[in-house]
Design a protein around this motif. Structure first.
Motif, PDB file in Angstrom:
ATOM      1  N   ASP A 328       0.850  -1.201   0.000  1.00 20.22           N
ATOM      2  CA  ASP A 328       0.000   0.000   0.000  1.00 20.22           C
ATOM      3  C   ASP A 328       0.880   1.243   0.000  1.00 20.22           C
ATOM      4  O   ASP A 328       1.771   1.387   0.834  1.00 20.22           O
ATOM      5  N   PHE A 329       0.594   2.119  -0.940  1.00 18.99           N
ATOM      6  CA  PHE A 329       1.336   3.365  -1.048  1.00 18.99           C
ATOM      7  C   PHE A 329       0.617   4.447  -0.256  1.00 18.99           C
ATOM      8  O   PHE A 329      -0.592   4.612  -0.394  1.00 18.99           O
ATOM      9  N   SER A 330       1.339   5.175   0.594  1.00 18.82           N
ATOM     10  CA  SER A 330       0.702   6.334   1.216  1.00 18.82           C
ATOM     11  C   SER A 330       1.765   7.407   1.420  1.00 18.82           C
ATOM     12  O   SER A 330       2.951   7.099   1.615  1.00 18.82           O
ATOM     13  N   ALA A 331       1.345   8.652   1.368  1.00 16.24           N
ATOM     14  CA  ALA A 331       2.268   9.772   1.510  1.00 16.24           C
ATOM     15  C   ALA A 331       2.966   9.687   2.864  1.00 16.24           C
ATOM     16  O   ALA A 331       4.170   9.943   2.985  1.00 16.24           O
ATOM     17  N   GLU A 332       2.206   9.277   3.885  1.00 14.92           N
ATOM     18  CA  GLU A 332       2.736   9.182   5.247  1.00 14.92           C
ATOM     19  C   GLU A 332       3.849   8.120   5.339  1.00 14.92           C
ATOM     20  O   GLU A 332       4.909   8.365   5.923  1.00 14.92           O
ATOM     21  N   ALA A 333       3.584   6.950   4.730  1.00  9.73           N
ATOM     22  CA  ALA A 333       4.572   5.862   4.782  1.00  9.73           C
ATOM     23  C   ALA A 333       5.855   6.281   4.068  1.00  9.73           C
ATOM     24  O   ALA A 333       6.958   6.022   4.548  1.00  9.73           O
ATOM     25  N   LEU A 334       5.705   6.980   2.959  1.00 11.69           N
ATOM     26  CA  LEU A 334       6.884   7.442   2.220  1.00 11.69           C
ATOM     27  C   LEU A 334       7.673   8.440   3.066  1.00 11.69           C
ATOM     28  O   LEU A 334       8.894   8.352   3.196  1.00 11.69           O
ATOM     29  N   LYS A 335       6.936   9.353   3.680  1.00  3.44           N
ATOM     30  CA  LYS A 335       7.590  10.380   4.508  1.00  3.44           C
ATOM     31  C   LYS A 335       8.368   9.738   5.666  1.00  3.44           C
ATOM     32  O   LYS A 335       9.498  10.118   5.969  1.00  3.44           O
ATOM     33  N   ASN A 336       7.752   8.739   6.287  1.00  2.00           N
ATOM     34  CA  ASN A 336       8.414   8.079   7.411  1.00  2.00           C
ATOM     35  C   ASN A 336       9.685   7.365   6.992  1.00  2.00           C
ATOM     36  O   ASN A 336      10.706   7.451   7.660  1.00  2.00           O
ATOM     37  N   ARG A 337       9.613   6.645   5.884  1.00  2.00           N
ATOM     38  CA  ARG A 337      10.790   5.927   5.393  1.00  2.00           C
ATOM     39  C   ARG A 337      11.927   6.913   5.118  1.00  2.00           C
ATOM     40  O   ARG A 337      13.080   6.656   5.430  1.00  2.00           O
ATOM     41  N   VAL A 338      11.558   8.046   4.505  1.00  2.00           N
ATOM     42  CA  VAL A 338      12.585   9.025   4.159  1.00  2.00           C
ATOM     43  C   VAL A 338      13.192   9.605   5.427  1.00  2.00           C
ATOM     44  O   VAL A 338      14.414   9.668   5.579  1.00  2.00           O
ATOM     45  N   SER A 339      12.344   9.976   6.390  1.00  2.00           N
ATOM     46  CA  SER A 339      12.947  10.653   7.529  1.00  2.00           C
ATOM     47  C   SER A 339      13.654   9.679   8.471  1.00  2.00           C
ATOM     48  O   SER A 339      14.741   9.989   8.954  1.00  2.00           O
ATOM     49  N   TYR A 340      13.120   8.473   8.675  1.00  2.00           N
ATOM     50  CA  TYR A 340      13.802   7.543   9.601  1.00  2.00           C
ATOM     51  C   TYR A 340      14.978   6.828   8.945  1.00  2.00           C
ATOM     52  O   TYR A 340      16.097   6.875   9.427  1.00  2.00           O
ATOM     53  N   ASP A 341      14.704   6.138   7.837  1.00  3.90           N
ATOM     54  CA  ASP A 341      15.753   5.276   7.273  1.00  3.90           C
ATOM     55  C   ASP A 341      16.805   6.090   6.525  1.00  3.90           C
ATOM     56  O   ASP A 341      17.993   5.820   6.639  1.00  3.90           O
ATOM     57  N   LEU A 342      16.330   7.066   5.745  1.00  3.40           N
ATOM     58  CA  LEU A 342      17.283   7.758   4.877  1.00  3.40           C
ATOM     59  C   LEU A 342      17.970   8.924   5.598  1.00  3.40           C
ATOM     60  O   LEU A 342      19.189   8.935   5.733  1.00  3.40           O
ATOM     61  N   ALA A 343      17.176   9.885   6.045  1.00  4.09           N
ATOM     62  CA  ALA A 343      17.813  11.049   6.668  1.00  4.09           C
ATOM     63  C   ALA A 343      18.475  10.667   7.994  1.00  4.09           C
ATOM     64  O   ALA A 343      19.660  10.941   8.203  1.00  4.09           O
ATOM     65  N   ASN A 344      17.752   9.982   8.882  1.00  6.08           N
ATOM     66  CA  ASN A 344      18.340   9.665  10.195  1.00  6.08           C
ATOM     67  C   ASN A 344      19.427   8.603  10.118  1.00  6.08           C
ATOM     68  O   ASN A 344      20.563   8.848  10.491  1.00  6.08           O
ATOM     69  N   ASP A 345      19.068   7.419   9.635  1.00  9.82           N
ATOM     70  CA  ASP A 345      20.025   6.303   9.740  1.00  9.82           C
ATOM     71  C   ASP A 345      21.188   6.458   8.767  1.00  9.82           C
ATOM     72  O   ASP A 345      22.343   6.494   9.178  1.00  9.82           O
ATOM     73  N   LEU A 346      20.869   6.549   7.485  1.00 11.77           N
ATOM     74  CA  LEU A 346      21.947   6.593   6.492  1.00 11.77           C
ATOM     75  C   LEU A 346      22.598   7.975   6.427  1.00 11.77           C
ATOM     76  O   LEU A 346      23.820   8.107   6.498  1.00 11.77           O
ATOM     77  N   GLY A 347      21.757   9.011   6.304  1.00 11.78           N
ATOM     78  CA  GLY A 347      22.277  10.373   6.144  1.00 11.78           C
ATOM     79  C   GLY A 347      23.167  10.761   7.306  1.00 11.78           C
ATOM     80  O   GLY A 347      24.286  11.254   7.119  1.00 11.78           O
ATOM     81  N   ASN A 348      22.706  10.507   8.521  1.00 16.15           N
ATOM     82  CA  ASN A 348      23.504  10.900   9.678  1.00 16.15           C
ATOM     83  C   ASN A 348      24.802  10.126   9.799  1.00 16.15           C
ATOM     84  O   ASN A 348      25.833  10.677  10.182  1.00 16.15           O
ATOM     85  N   LEU A 349      24.754   8.857   9.473  1.00 18.64           N
ATOM     86  CA  LEU A 349      25.980   8.052   9.550  1.00 18.64           C
ATOM     87  C   LEU A 349      27.051   8.665   8.639  1.00 18.64           C
ATOM     88  O   LEU A 349      28.178   8.937   9.078  1.00 18.64           O
ATOM     89  N   VAL A 350      26.680   8.881   7.382  1.00 14.47           N
ATOM     90  CA  VAL A 350      27.650   9.383   6.414  1.00 14.47           C
ATOM     91  C   VAL A 350      28.119  10.775   6.834  1.00 14.47           C
ATOM     92  O   VAL A 350      29.311  11.078   6.856  1.00 14.47           O
ATOM     93  N   GLN A 351      27.151  11.593   7.212  1.00 19.03           N
ATOM     94  CA  GLN A 351      27.443  12.972   7.551  1.00 19.03           C
ATOM     95  C   GLN A 351      28.379  13.065   8.752  1.00 19.03           C
ATOM     96  O   GLN A 351      29.378  13.770   8.723  1.00 19.03           O
ATOM     97  N   ARG A 352      28.051  12.305   9.808  1.00 19.66           N
ATOM     98  CA  ARG A 352      28.866  12.521  11.004  1.00 19.66           C
ATOM     99  C   ARG A 352      30.270  11.956  10.856  1.00 19.66           C
ATOM    100  O   ARG A 352      31.224  12.531  11.345  1.00 19.66           O
ATOM    101  N   VAL A 353      30.428  10.854  10.141  1.00 15.77           N
ATOM    102  CA  VAL A 353      31.773  10.299   9.979  1.00 15.77           C
ATOM    103  C   VAL A 353      32.594  11.179   9.047  1.00 15.77           C
ATOM    104  O   VAL A 353      33.727  11.559   9.374  1.00 15.77           O
TER     105      VAL A 353
END
Ligand code: MSP
Length: 494
Positions: A328-353
């Motif tokens: 199921d596609f929803s704007a909310e699910a997309l937003k969550n994936r982007v902010s948790y998995d991409l910006a927080n987990d991946l983005g922060n890892l790369v950025q802080r190192v």
């Protein structure tokens, strides 16, 4: 090492939507992974332009069918562009090369073709003949309206292929995936195959049948032939055969029967090589509802990608749902994936190192004098694509992303435990080893995400002076060097 991957060719009677984008991206992820892995890849997609449905849509829009096809086909090509699809060929069934290919295939199947009269039901929306027994409340099983037709038609002796198909499924247990689709097809074939009407004479928007004036090919014979047209058929028979034996067809679940029953039977009849595998994916709904034009909830990839870029969508579609199941596609699910998995987990890892390395004047001093924890991270990093390989080969794209995110999580934990910001003051040798292990991990993650998120991976490669062409680069040891300044991978504004 050859590899061939295909998407369905899309009907052009409507605009591209997320369902079409899904197959495009899936095949693209697989094609990119294989290229990184050193394979000679051929990846084709395109548009399915003949048939009564397209002719009807053109007439409705008041345009000539040729102009209509040009216009609509271009939309699918444009969708590929915005999604960053790396296809090697975009085939249109109205092209001359395809007419030649489909007609040659027909001739090669002629020993199994005879003339008769088709009298029965046809669903134009599904471009499918519907047996009387499957009609419910006057409609096809898909809910599409049916019309009674009676016309002279050529038939393909599909009934002669039941045993051979079952034998092929038996000998090649990986031919059809996932298992639910395989079972459905085996049961369908076991229940007995009827000969198939493969020509139409009531309209002329199709490929003429050689030597039979007034008859055009049933659109599915025409459409399925696209895969070999793209390989250069009827020329280059050796290449056609070599590529077909390494071919994976990515399709949606409702067109599995055409690909896993009709297509192999046609190829057997013509004496051509069968594909290696057919993978049927599930369907997307939107905010819990079936997508439909009348409800107005069809997800249009164009505005979506304009707003969030291709990588976020590409990631979401394969992280959210196991490939092969419905989602199921929803704007909310997309937003969550982007902010948790991409910006927080991946983005922060790369950025802080990488920002940490920048702080100490951008110089990265390497040490492979690892303690146990660093060695553990290093080994996991070096094995990342090795772990992904069998998953990609089973089209478990969701599983492959899961393996990458396990390493992202471990790397984040490693940073927290190692506390490099303290080591900078206390132990510069240890700091080098910690940062080396982390850079190894980030580099492997960049390669792991590269088939899914080519733009994002490209940014990380740039931050680390890596060309990013081949998985082999993961095996090279880092040397002391200066890294350019990193910028955020997933800035909030898009
Ligand atoms: N032209 C035929 C395919 C010929 S291949 C030799 C066709 N075209 S289609 O445009 O109707 O569908 C193309 C693909 O889009 C199918 O694989 C179908 O499963 C997929 N999808 C259409 N709607 C979908 C969703 N809502 N979700 C996921 N995929 C769906 O069939």
């Amino acid at each position: 090492m050859n590899f061939f991957v295909t998407t369905p060719i899309y009907y052009i009677n409507g605009d591209p939507h997320i369902g079409h984008a899904y197959a495009d991206i899936a095949a693209d992820v697989i094609a990119r992974f294989k290229r990184f892995d050193g394979f000679e890849v051929h990846f084709c997609t395109g548009t399915d332009e003949h048939g009564i449905k397209v002719a009807g849509s053109a007439a409705k829009s008041g345009t000539n069918v040729h102009e209509f096809s040009d216009l609509m086909s271009q939309k699918f090509r444009d969708m590929g562009k915005i999604l960053n699809i790396s296809s090697d060929d975009f085939i249109r069934t109205t092209e001359e090369r395809h007419r030649k290919s489909a007609q040659t295939l027909w001739k090669m199947m002629e020993k199994d073709i005879y003339k008769g009269v088709y009298s029965g039901w046809y669903s134009a929306r599904d471009e499918e003949y519907v047996p009387e027994s499957e009609i419910k409340d006057g409609k096809a099983p898909s809910g599409a309206p049916v019309e009674r037709i009676e016309e002279e038609s050529y038939f393909f002796k599909l009934s002669a292929y039941g045993e051979k198909l079952l034998e092929h499924y038996e000998k090649n247990p990986d031919f059809i995936a996932p298992a639910s689709g395989r079972n459905e097809i085996v049961n369908f074939v076991k229940s007995g195959l009827k000969d198939l009407s493969i020509s139409r004479s009531k309209f002329d928007w199709g490929i003429p049948i050689p030597g039979a004036e007034g008859h055009v090919m049933y659109v599915w014979v025409d459409a399925l032939a696209n895969y070999i047209t793209s390989l250069g058929f009827p020329d280059n028979p050796d290449r056609v055969s070599a590529m077909m034996s390494e071919c994976v067809h990515i399709i949606g679940k409702e067109i599995l029967r055409f690909h896993a029953v009709y297509w192999p039977a046609f190829l057997m009849s013509a004496g051509l090589t069968l594909p290696k595998r057919i993978f049927a994916h599930g369907w997307w709904t939107c905010e819990g509802q079936k997508m439909s034009k009348s409800v107005g909830n069809v997800v249009d990839p164009f505005p979506l990608v304009r707003e969030c870029g291709p990588d976020r969508l590409r990631y979401f579609l394969f992280r959210e749902v196991r490939f092969g199941e419905d989602g199921d596609f929803s704007a909310e699910a997309l937003k969550n994936r982007v902010s948790y998995d991409l910006a927080n987990d991946l983005g922060n890892l790369v950025q802080r190192v990488l920002a940490f390395i920048q702080k100490s004047d951008g110089r990265f001093s390497v040490s492979y004098d690892f303690s146990e924890k660093e060695r553990d991270l290093f080994e996991k990093a070096r094995k990342l694509t090795v772990k992904m390989r069998p998953l990609i080969d089973r089209q478990d794209l969701h599983g492959a992303l899961g393996v990458v995110w396990d390493l992202v999580a471990e790397s984040n934990k490693f940073v927290n435990d190692a506390e490099p910001w303290k080591l900078v003051k206390t132990d510069s040798e240890r700091l080098k080893a910690v940062l080396t292990a982390l850079c190894e991990s980030i580099r492997a993650i960049a390669f792991g995400i590269a088939p899914f998120m080519p733009e994002t991976a490209g940014k990380i490669f740039g931050f680390m002076n890596i060309t990013g062409q081949s998985f082999k680069e993961i095996e090279a040891d880092f040397t002391d060097q200066r890294f350019p300044s990193p910028s955020p991978l997933f800035p909030k504004e898009n």
